[in-house]
Design a protein around this motif. Structure first.
Motif, mmCIF file in Angstrom:
data_model
loop_
_atom_site.group_PDB
_atom_site.id
_atom_site.type_symbol
_atom_site.label_atom_id
_atom_site.label_comp_id
_atom_site.label_asym_id
_atom_site.label_seq_id
_atom_site.Cartn_x
_atom_site.Cartn_y
_atom_site.Cartn_z
ATOM 1 N N VAL A 1 10.977 3.793 -3.141
ATOM 2 C CA VAL A 1 10.983 4.182 -1.730
ATOM 3 C C VAL A 1 12.039 3.386 -0.969
ATOM 4 N N GLU B 1 1.243 5.547 12.585
ATOM 5 C CA GLU B 1 0.059 4.802 12.999
ATOM 6 C C GLU B 1 0.330 3.811 14.122
ATOM 7 N N THR C 1 0.827 -1.206 0.000
ATOM 8 C CA THR C 1 0.000 0.000 0.000
ATOM 9 C C THR C 1 0.861 1.256 0.000
ATOM 10 N N ARG C 2 1.904 1.261 0.814
ATOM 11 C CA ARG C 2 2.792 2.432 0.879
ATOM 12 C C ARG C 2 3.557 2.620 -0.430
ATOM 13 N N VAL C 3 4.038 1.536 -0.996
ATOM 14 C CA VAL C 3 4.798 1.626 -2.249
ATOM 15 C C VAL C 3 3.891 2.142 -3.363
ATOM 16 N N LYS D 1 1.151 3.901 -2.950
ATOM 17 C CA LYS D 1 0.700 5.259 -2.612
ATOM 18 C C LYS D 1 1.657 6.309 -3.152
ATOM 19 N N TRP D 2 2.957 6.083 -2.979
ATOM 20 C CA TRP D 2 3.932 7.073 -3.418
ATOM 21 C C TRP D 2 4.242 6.982 -4.902
ATOM 22 N N ASP E 1 6.567 6.352 7.744
ATOM 23 C CA ASP E 1 5.141 6.501 7.446
ATOM 24 C C ASP E 1 4.308 5.559 8.322
ATOM 25 N N LEU E 2 4.745 4.329 8.444
ATOM 26 C CA LEU E 2 4.023 3.355 9.270
ATOM 27 C C LEU E 2 4.039 3.743 10.746
ATOM 28 N N GLU F 1 11.754 5.366 4.624
ATOM 29 C CA GLU F 1 10.538 6.132 4.298
ATOM 30 C C GLU F 1 9.277 5.366 4.688
ATOM 31 N N VAL F 2 9.252 4.091 4.349
ATOM 32 C CA VAL F 2 8.085 3.271 4.689
ATOM 33 C C VAL F 2 7.957 3.161 6.206
ATOM 34 N N VAL G 1 10.091 -3.966 8.593
ATOM 35 C CA VAL G 1 9.799 -3.356 7.283
ATOM 36 C C VAL G 1 10.799 -3.854 6.251
#
Length: 139
Positions: free
Chosen positions: A11, A23, A2-4, A6-7, A19-20, A15-16, A31
């Motif tokens: 990445v 939350e 999802t993160r990959v 999204k950007w 971002d994680l 960075e991931v 990661v």
């Protein structure tokens, strides 16, 4: 993923991770392991950058979703029934998106079937070209 997705750019693990961590608490090594597993499965490609890697999705999220749907549909012993059941689960918004997608795939050359009360395509063509032999009854 999802993160990959999204950007939509290469990445780093850092960075991931950052971002994680907005939350929940998560370790760098977790990661890194997940991104390495995704690389080994062929979902992301990676390129070395110094001592780290930059990871990039191999396909789009839409292509991934399409592959999942195709895989599920191809495993059905009754594909037509599976589609009917799937369409029955769709919201009105999803059905509209499906109709839009079908129009895109069919292209501009394909005419739509006339709506209820509309003339058949041949009748509509006669209206557009009123001087034709068929319209005047001449031959």
């Amino acid at each position: 993923m999802t993160r990959v997705w999204k950007w939509n750019r290469p990445v780093t693990v850092r960075e991931v991770l950052e971002d994680l961590q907005q939350e929940r608490t998560i370790a760098y090594t977790t990661v890194m392991t997940v991104l390495d597993n995704l690389h080994q499965k062929g979902w992301v490609r990676r390129e070395a950058e110094g001592r780290a890697y930059r990871y990039e999705a191999v396909s789009t999220r839409a292509a991934y979703a399409a592959a999942l749907m195709n895989d599920a549909w191809s495993q059905s012993d009754n594909p037509a029934a599976a589609l009917v059941a799937f369409f029955g689960m769709m919201s009105e918004e999803q059905r509209q998106a499906l109709q839009d997608a079908v129009r895109i795939v069919q292209g501009p050359e394909t005419r739509q079937a006339p709506e209820a009360g509309e003339p058949h395509a041949a009748q509509a063509e006669q209206r557009e070209n009123p001087g034709s032999a068929e319209d005047t009854g001449e031959r």
